[in-house]
Write a protein that holds these residues in place. Sequence first.
Motif: not given
Length: 456
Positions: A266, A269, A272, A274, A302, A333, A424
């Motif tokens: 996370a 980056h 993602n 969520t 997030v 993800s 997403n």
Amino acid sequence: MMRILALQVLCLVGTLMLCRAGQDRECDNFTDLDFHDSFIGTNLYVRLLLYTRANLECGQELSHHRFTAQLLFNLSRSTAFVIHGYRPTGAPPIWIDHLVHLLARQEDMNIVVVDWNRGAANLNYFTAVTNTRRTAANITGFIQRMQEEGASLDSVHLIGVSLGAHVAGFIGAMLGGKVGRITGLDPAGPMFAGVPPEERLDPTDAQLVDVLHTDMDGFGLRGAHGHIDFYANGGSDQPGCPKTIFSGKAYFVCDHQRSVFLYLCALNHTCNLTAYPCSSHTDFLNGQCLQCEAFKPASCPVLGYDLSPWRDNLLKLGQTRAFFSTTSELPYSKTSYRVDIVTWNQYLRWGVVILRLHSGKNVMETRMDNKLYRFEQYTSTRLLAQFDEDLYPIQKISLRIVTGNVIGPRYKLRLLRIRITPLNQPARALMCRYDIVMEENMEVSFRPIPCNESNA
């Protein structure tokens, strides 16, 4: 002159030595012990290793008392304390360097690695638990001296892993809950389950407490212990982790360690993650919690470093449980869709839904079988469809409703509408199809068309 030039080059490389006041200095490294040390037991000794953007590759051990001599420690910057957990083998955590580098990317801050390995490295887990309080008192004293020199508690972020999460909680409690933030990565469960809040991490320990759960049925702590608790795959068994004891060490530590790897991902980056606020993992899988109404105009929370878009709402709500699903490996993800089906059947049918998405020759399939869904006259059914990959653009959709009827006549099911909403990628168009007649247990395929919002 040659010595000065060589020293300047060494400063730029920054891998072997630390340049201070015109002279070279050896790096201070995390304490590296071995199984022998754990077997005979260790006596607690807490070291604080400072990293900044100026010395990312070379730690500087901080004095607990003399701030004036610590040239790289800037009290006007934010300070993140990284606190590890139980170390039964005595080896340094494999994730320390990676986490330090990723934190430095977020902002120009002081990153203090709390090295309490002499105290956490012990075959007797209960000794390590006892040492959490003493470690917390040591770090609390250091932060209080930071305050005396002008630092603000608002700018302090404690990041604790396993036992380290409770160390962070004890520090926060000793400082009256005024530190800016505590992040707990799968707080340790053994010896902390069922105890009062003052004996573990809890929401009153900091202005904002966020917790990630990955091993609640093993080494992690069950329940909710922050302003927001993130539950990866329900907070227990993680995809790709061994299911039997014959896998050796990985069977015991994989789920627990996944919290760190998800957090690293996370921060980088790369993924993602969520999360969807919900009362339970079952309700989340059933598609009942995909709106995030409480956080508008912001989106769903997030996992990661920056929680500022949701901070005010989190503090108003008190305690929020948020769920997300992952794959078994990087980038972790999943691609999620909300699927809304309106049926008009002559006969009531119960079943599970299998959905396939096609993009060229690539096909992804998911089976929504968390429960049996009810399909009858003018019934609206909402489902959560999750895929391990993101196929785009979607050129064809295949749908099958499996009822388990294998001997009787196949009943027809009429879909007045199916609407598929990308979760997403909210900028992508909704996909719809209207008035589809299909038979139970038989797959039907169709090309999606833009949704008619007047009928949506």
